[in-house]
Design a protein around this motif. Structure first.
Motif, PDB file in Angstrom:
ATOM      1  N   VAL A 334       7.236  34.584   7.897  1.00 60.04           N
ATOM      2  CA  VAL A 334       6.321  34.824   8.619  1.00 60.04           C
ATOM      3  C   VAL A 334       5.304  33.640   8.878  1.00 60.04           C
ATOM      4  O   VAL A 334       4.708  33.113   7.997  1.00 60.04           O
ATOM      5  CB  VAL A 334       5.458  35.990   8.344  1.00 60.04           C
ATOM      6  N   ASP A 335       5.170  33.034  10.079  1.00 57.46           N
ATOM      7  CA  ASP A 335       4.094  31.992  10.326  1.00 57.46           C
ATOM      8  C   ASP A 335       2.911  32.653  10.864  1.00 57.46           C
ATOM      9  O   ASP A 335       1.774  32.595  10.328  1.00 57.46           O
ATOM     10  CB  ASP A 335       4.571  31.223  11.450  1.00 57.46           C
ATOM     11  N   TRP A 336       3.083  33.626  12.008  1.00 54.80           N
ATOM     12  CA  TRP A 336       1.938  34.146  12.553  1.00 54.80           C
ATOM     13  C   TRP A 336       1.571  35.395  12.388  1.00 54.80           C
ATOM     14  O   TRP A 336       2.613  36.220  12.149  1.00 54.80           O
ATOM     15  CB  TRP A 336       2.268  34.003  14.273  1.00 54.80           C
ATOM     16  N   ILE A 337       0.355  35.828  12.408  1.00 58.58           N
ATOM     17  CA  ILE A 337      -0.014  37.327  11.907  1.00 58.58           C
ATOM     18  C   ILE A 337      -1.178  37.357  13.360  1.00 58.58           C
ATOM     19  O   ILE A 337      -2.207  36.866  13.489  1.00 58.58           O
ATOM     20  CB  ILE A 337      -0.811  37.603  10.772  1.00 58.58           C
ATOM     21  N   ILE A 338      -0.744  38.443  13.904  1.00 55.82           N
ATOM     22  CA  ILE A 338      -1.433  38.710  15.318  1.00 55.82           C
ATOM     23  C   ILE A 338      -2.017  40.129  15.335  1.00 55.82           C
ATOM     24  O   ILE A 338      -1.285  41.115  14.993  1.00 55.82           O
ATOM     25  CB  ILE A 338      -0.854  38.337  16.342  1.00 55.82           C
TER      26      ILE A 338
END
Ligand SMILES: [Fe+2]
Length: 558
Positions: A334-338
């Protein structure tokens, strides 16, 4: 502009029959009578057809719809597969209308593949030419993809409170960008403001959305206007009947908040009604009571009554959020948490609601701890972007009435240079995207008259109903505090309507080994019925043009 997915035109017209711009109250009543007649005969024709992701967007999609009456053997067909749909029925607690919805869970699909599906039933009046459309599953692994977002959509049927023709163009705008999916960040159709006809408002909403939501998942979150009197413990029966969403595994709160993974991004969808101080759910202002029809067995709802649900989960949602964020940040894929949620931690609309201390107290510290990159909100019908924020400035607010110092936990910007490229591993960017289609644009923003700084209103306590000078009539006050909004980076003063487009690039070459998301806000200039900032009169428009583009970057994980 890419062409639309092949929805049969006849089916679109059949399903969208009450979503016309020229609809009137009398035509709506006639339509309601017709529907009741059809329901008596058991009309199982699918309408309001829409998709959501299943548990794994690469392999699972849910097809949901409603029908005027109970459907016999409701089902989805994909190639040779037939998937029976699960029924979910509720009766509106105010007008006593029965609503039938159906949900077909389609699993075992191939990642990144396009499928044609048919939704039908034995008593589908279009059985000879049933509803047919295509969808695409999410890619597997660290792939590029596009998504879009706005909130506060309403319907194009101007017979309803807060509905407006821009709502139809907003749906067309989603299709024009051909995203993998759309995030609909709360206040879907304002049925609660039309309390005696809630199922009809939801129907127009579903019919309007079908041209896009039938072809790609629309992932919603709850807003304050999903809270409806006499429709379940939190007022969410209408929403919960219509949407099947990924399981949060929290008993008693299924469908209220959820998460899903696509590529290198974790999406977290929250219900901020659980934490905000603002009282903005269903409300009877008076002087008349709201009287449900006799068959519901519900008593009259007296003037001054609001449905205030702050704290309903008893902390279960925040505990789930922390578990979900911790697992996400601990996952090297996981890179992005939106995050999407309806109400705002960082909004400086002057004519709208503003920011809420409840979100800042309960959730912003978690967004800091787990490096949430991006938060998408609606609620204020405009577009605003924050600088990346981390931590809080204490005692930076003032009580609106007395000017006494108030601790609004003002989000602290890690930069105030609007460079156009922001490293969100250093701070979270908040976007206000309540720019869907309601007839109440709120694109006028606060300014501190004393120092010329941007100013935000902040709810720091509950604004429960209070009597007005008119006997029997109640009101709910605006936010009780203000602060200099040093976190505010960009505000669109030209229109309250737009759509945000997000292109996730997992392996870019331009940012030194970092991963990036390009964000472009397109806006519909001239769509404001009356622009609150300029007084200029406008009308719904299909023309969405670029307002701004910026780029989020963060170090790429393993
Ligand atoms: Fe709202």
């Amino acid at each position: 502009m890419p062409s639309r997915s092949p929805v049969s035109r006849r089916q679109v017209l059949a399903a969208g029959g009450t979503g016309l711009l020229a609809a009137t109250a009398s035509s709506t009543r006639a339509a309601a009578r017709t529907r009741k007649a059809r329901a008596g005969g058991g009309d199982g024709t699918p309408e309001q057809i829409h998709l959501t992701w299943g548990e794994n967007p690469a392999t699972d999609v849910v097809v949901s719809w409603a029908s005027p009456g109970p459907a016999t053997r409701p089902r989805v067909r994909i190639g040779q597969r037939v998937i029976l749909a699960e029924p979910r029925q509720y009766t509106d607690g105010i007008n006593g209308e029965a609503v039938w919805t159906y949900h077909a869970r389609v699993g075992g699909l191939r990642p990144g593949a396009t499928y044609v599906y048919v939704a039908t039933a034995d008593n589908d009046s279009n059985a000879a030419d049933p509803f047919t459309a295509t969808f695409r599953t999410a890619p597997r692994g660290r792939a590029a993809f596009r998504f879009t977002s706005f909130g506060d959509l309403a319907t194009p049927n101007t017979a309803w409170v807060l509905s407006y023709g821009q709502s139809a163009y907003a749906v067309d705008a989603v299709e024009s960008f051909q995203p993998l999916f759309h995030l609909l960040n709360g206040d879907l159709c304002y049925a609660d403001l039309n309390p005696t006809v809630q199922p009809e408002v939801w129907r127009d909403f579903g019919s309007n959305n079908q041209t896009s939501a039938g072809c790609r998942p629309w992932m919603p979150c709850l807003g304050n206007h999903e809270v409806e009197f006499d429709n379940g413990p939190q007022g969410f029966s209408s929403y919960l009947a219509r949407y099947t969403l990924p399981d949060n595994h929290v008993p008693g709160f299924g469908g209220l908040w959820y998460s899903f993974r696509i590529g290198s991004a974790l999406f977290v969808s929250l219900d901020a009604d659980d934490v905000v101080y603002q009282d903005a759910g269903a409300f009877v202002a008076g002087p008349a009571a709201l009287t449900p029809v006799a068959g519901t067995g519900h008593p009259a709802i007296e003037p001054g009554t609001s449905f205030y649900i702050r704290g309903y989960s008893g902390g279960a949602q925040t505990a789930w959020l922390e578990r979900t964020l911790a697992a996400g940040r601990g996952d090297p894929s996981v890179d992005w948490i939106i995050v999407q949620m309806h109400q705002c931690g960082c909004s400086s609309s002057a004519t709208g609601n503003g920011s809420d201390l409840g979100i800042r107290q309960q959730w912003l510290p978690l967004f800091d701890r787990y490096q949430v990159d991006l938060v998408l909100n609606g609620h204020d019908h405009d577009y605003e972007r924050s600088f990346p924020v981390r931590g809080a400035d204490v005692d930076a607010g003032h009580e609106a009435a007395t000017d006494a110092v108030v601790n609004t936990l003002r989000p602290h910007p890690v930069t105030t240079t609007d460079s156009g490229v922001f490293d969100t591993s250093q701070g979270t960017v908040h976007l206000i995207l309540g720019c869907g289609g309601t007839d109440a644009p709120l694109d006028e923003y606060g300014t501190d008259a004393a120092d010329g700084q941007r100013q935000a209103k902040v709810f720091t306590r509950a604004n429960r109903p209070v009597p007005t000078d008119t006997p029997g009539v109640y009101t709910r006050a605006a936010a009780d505090a203000v602060e200099d909004a040093i976190w505010s980076a960009r505000r669109d003063t030209s229109t309250g309507y737009g759509i945000a487009v997000f292109d996730v690039h997992p392996d870019p070459e331009d940012f030194g080994g970092q991963t990036s998301i390009t964000v472009t806000q397109y806006h519909a200039v001239g769509a404001d019925p009356v622009n609150p900032a300029t007084g200029a009169k406008g009308a719904p428009t299909p023309d969405y043009t670029e307002f701004e583009t910026f780029i989020l970057v963060r170090p790429r994980r393993a």
